[in-house]
Motif scaffolding. Structure first.
Motif, PDB file in Angstrom:
ATOM      1  N   UNK A 186       0.828  -1.207   0.000  1.00 13.22           N
ATOM      2  CA  UNK A 186       0.000   0.000   0.000  1.00 13.22           C
ATOM      3  C   UNK A 186       0.860   1.253   0.000  1.00 13.22           C
ATOM      4  N   UNK A 187       1.897   1.254   0.853  1.00  9.23           N
ATOM      5  CA  UNK A 187       2.794   2.405   0.910  1.00  9.23           C
ATOM      6  C   UNK A 187       3.515   2.610  -0.417  1.00  9.23           C
ATOM      7  N   UNK A 188       3.940   1.522  -1.040  1.00 10.51           N
ATOM      8  CA  UNK A 188       4.629   1.646  -2.322  1.00 10.51           C
ATOM      9  C   UNK A 188       3.712   2.244  -3.385  1.00 10.51           C
ATOM     10  N   UNK A 189       2.460   1.768  -3.414  1.00  8.94           N
ATOM     11  CA  UNK A 189       1.528   2.323  -4.409  1.00  8.94           C
ATOM     12  C   UNK A 189       1.283   3.808  -4.172  1.00  8.94           C
ATOM     13  N   UNK A 190       1.135   4.203  -2.920  1.00  6.20           N
ATOM     14  CA  UNK A 190       0.885   5.614  -2.630  1.00  6.20           C
ATOM     15  C   UNK A 190       2.085   6.472  -3.001  1.00  6.20           C
ATOM     16  N   UNK A 191       3.292   5.986  -2.680  1.00  4.42           N
ATOM     17  CA  UNK A 191       4.478   6.759  -3.017  1.00  4.42           C
ATOM     18  C   UNK A 191       4.693   6.835  -4.521  1.00  4.42           C
ATOM     19  N   UNK A 192       4.432   5.735  -5.215  1.00  6.32           N
ATOM     20  CA  UNK A 192       4.564   5.772  -6.673  1.00  6.32           C
ATOM     21  C   UNK A 192       3.557   6.731  -7.285  1.00  6.32           C
ATOM     22  N   UNK A 193       2.355   6.753  -6.728  1.00  7.78           N
ATOM     23  CA  UNK A 193       1.356   7.707  -7.208  1.00  7.78           C
ATOM     24  C   UNK A 193       1.812   9.136  -6.970  1.00  7.78           C
ATOM     25  N   UNK A 194       2.377   9.372  -5.797  1.00  6.08           N
ATOM     26  CA  UNK A 194       2.882  10.709  -5.483  1.00  6.08           C
ATOM     27  C   UNK A 194       4.039  11.082  -6.403  1.00  6.08           C
ATOM     28  N   UNK A 195       4.943  10.139  -6.655  1.00  8.21           N
ATOM     29  CA  UNK A 195       6.075  10.430  -7.536  1.00  8.21           C
ATOM     30  C   UNK A 195       5.607  10.734  -8.953  1.00  8.21           C
ATOM     31  N   UNK A 196       4.659   9.923  -9.437  1.00  5.84           N
ATOM     32  CA  UNK A 196       4.146  10.188 -10.794  1.00  5.84           C
ATOM     33  C   UNK A 196       3.451  11.542 -10.854  1.00  5.84           C
ATOM     34  N   UNK A 197       2.713  11.876  -9.792  1.00  8.52           N
ATOM     35  CA  UNK A 197       2.032  13.163  -9.769  1.00  8.52           C
ATOM     36  C   UNK A 197       3.040  14.308  -9.790  1.00  8.52           C
ATOM     37  N   UNK A 198       4.108  14.186  -8.973  1.00 10.58           N
ATOM     38  CA  UNK A 198       5.119  15.241  -8.942  1.00 10.58           C
ATOM     39  C   UNK A 198       5.797  15.387 -10.303  1.00 10.58           C
ATOM     40  N   UNK A 199       6.159  14.254 -10.890  1.00 14.64           N
ATOM     41  CA  UNK A 199       6.825  14.310 -12.198  1.00 14.64           C
ATOM     42  C   UNK A 199       5.887  14.874 -13.265  1.00 14.64           C
ATOM     43  N   UNK A 200       4.626  14.442 -13.250  1.00  9.36           N
ATOM     44  CA  UNK A 200       3.676  14.930 -14.265  1.00  9.36           C
ATOM     45  C   UNK A 200       3.434  16.433 -14.123  1.00  9.36           C
ATOM     46  N   UNK A 201       3.298  16.898 -12.881  1.00  7.18           N
ATOM     47  CA  UNK A 201       3.083  18.325 -12.665  1.00  7.18           C
ATOM     48  C   UNK A 201       4.287  19.118 -13.156  1.00  7.18           C
ATOM     49  N   UNK A 202       5.497  18.627 -12.805  1.00  9.12           N
ATOM     50  CA  UNK A 202       6.697  19.349 -13.241  1.00  9.12           C
ATOM     51  C   UNK A 202       6.811  19.373 -14.759  1.00  9.12           C
ATOM     52  N   UNK A 203       6.526  18.255 -15.404  1.00  8.48           N
ATOM     53  CA  UNK A 203       6.598  18.222 -16.874  1.00  8.48           C
ATOM     54  C   UNK A 203       5.559  19.143 -17.494  1.00  8.48           C
ATOM     55  N   UNK A 204       4.372  19.131 -16.936  1.00  8.38           N
ATOM     56  CA  UNK A 204       3.316  19.984 -17.498  1.00  8.38           C
ATOM     57  C   UNK A 204       3.621  21.458 -17.292  1.00  8.38           C
TER      58      UNK A 204
END
Length: 435
Positions: free
Chosen positions: A205-223
């Protein structure tokens, strides 16, 4: 007490040993008491029967059998007193070094007594006691071995669960216990399997949440990069003036924050490739201090510790670490800010209020702030991440006389054995200047 005395294996072994000893002692006492009672009872009946024959012979005037008589030698005083007072009784006592069962009765104010050999019964009881002690020790040892084996199997699984928990806390979110008892839901599970399954579920569960957070951070920065690029170009077209400078400054700040977010996302994804090479540390540190554009003083330790110190590192990432530490010292501390090189250790110190307690306890945290505007953004977080990538140690502390101290410990590159210069040495900086 030693550390091993606090382990579950030791406690279980002590508990099993104590319980085995207590149970063996209880059973041994019960068996000893019962057998002794029966043996003494049989000897007493035999002695009383013999006493009846002796009494009949005494009353008829016949000769008394051997070992019998009036007040015979060796008769215990307690039994003699009992007989002269008019009562019959029996007593086990030594007779010329051998155990005997005495029986006595009153006879004309004296004690008419006889005795039967009790040595065989005493040997029987002694043999029984020895057998009880031997079997108790054997049973206790066997029980202890079996119990220790069973407890060790449990503690081994607990240690495995603890190792996985430590790996997860260190950042290895792929670590799992994978207890075979949790693979089949129909299989009965003990408490250790339940804990292992809960830890695996928590890690997933923690891994999924952190991966979601990482993808969100990367997507926001790219956008954000695309509109910020256009905004930056548009800001350059504004007419000169104070408003234009403010817009350009804010655009540069937003671009720097976006790049930091992208760097954080790459560090979180553990996809960074390290370009290691050998560099002389002092010129590299001086170069970082000059490039920072701040009044930062560079000091070196004793010459024997610092002269031609070579480190194997990624120069770009080390410059990023030191640059962030210098910027943080100037932004949140007070001058003078001093860089000290002592061997492969670089220390950045300011003379401000020092690091907050939460940073000393838990390390840098993203955008952590406190009252009165204290806190930190992404700079220290990126510094800690890049230091981990290049294999450098980074720790934070406060100086006793005030000020924050960040210490970077780098892997030192040994000098060549033949004394020849190392051809892998990176570019050297110019003469050292203190700012």
């Amino acid at each position: 007490m030693p550390a091993w005395a606090a382990t579950l294996t030791w406690k279980a072994a002590v508990f099993i040993t104590v319980m085995c000893c207590a149970l063996a002692a209880l059973l041994g006492v019960l068996v000893h008491t019962q057998v002794t009672r029966q043996t003494v009872g049989q000897a007493r009946e035999k002695a009383l029967a013999r006493l009846a024959d002796v009494t009949a012979a005494y009353e008829t005037g016949e000769a008394l059998p051997p070992g019998s008589g009036i007040d015979p030698p060796g008769l215990p005083d307690a039994l003699r007193t009992l007989a002269t007072s008019g009562d019959r009784g029996t007593l086990v006592a030594d007779h010329f070094g051998r155990p005997a069962m005495w029986a006595a009765a009153p006879a004309d104010g004296h004690a008419l007594a006889t005795q039967v050999d009790y040595s065989q019964s005493a040997r029987t009881i002694d043999s029984l006691d020895g057998a009880i002690i031997g079997s108790s020790l054997l049973a206790g040892g066997a029980t202890l071995l079996v119990g220790a084996f069973a407890v060790t199997r449990v503690t081994r699984r607990l240690h495995q669960t603890a190792r996985v928990a430590r790996r997860i806390s260190a950042g290895d979110l792929d670590a799992r216990v994978r207890d075979p008892r949790t693979a089949d839901p129909a299989r009965p599970q003990d408490e250790v399997a339940t804990v292992a399954g809960a830890l695996d579920t928590m890690a997933s569960t923690l891994q999924r949440k952190l991966q979601t957070e990482q993808r969100f951070t990367a997507d926001v920065a790219h956008e954000l990069r695309t509109p910020l690029t256009g905004l930056s170009a548009a800001a350059e077209l504004l007419p000169p003036g104070r408003p234009s400078e403010l817009v350009r400054d804010r655009v540069r700040t937003m671009r720097a924050l976006t790049e930091d977010l992208l760097e954080i996302s790459r560090l979180d994804a553990r996809t960074e490739a390290v370009d290691l090479d050998v560099y002389e540390l002092v010129p590299l540190v001086e170069r970082v201090a000059r490039m920072s554009g701040t009044p930062t003083t560079v000091r070196t330790g004793p010459p024997e510790h610092t002269a031609r110190v070579r480190v194997e590192t990624d120069r770009r990432r080390l410059e990023r670490v030191l640059g962030n530490l210098i910027a943080n010292a100037h932004r949140h501390g007070r001058p003078p800010v001093v860089l000290t090189v002592d061997g492969p250790v670089v220390t950045v110190r300011d003379h401000g209020p020092g690091f907050p307690d939460y940073l000393l306890d838990d390390g840098p945290q993203r955008f952590r702030t406190e009252g009165s505007g204290r806190g930190h953004g992404l700079g220290l977080t990126i510094a800690a991440g890049q230091a981990a990538v290049i294999g450098a140690g980074l720790d934070f502390r406060n100086a006793p006389d005030g000020g924050a101290v960040a210490r970077v410990t780098l892997p030192e590159h040994p000098e060549p054995d033949d004394g020849e210069p190392d051809t892998r040495t990176g570019p050297k900086s110019g003469p050292r200047q203190e700012e």
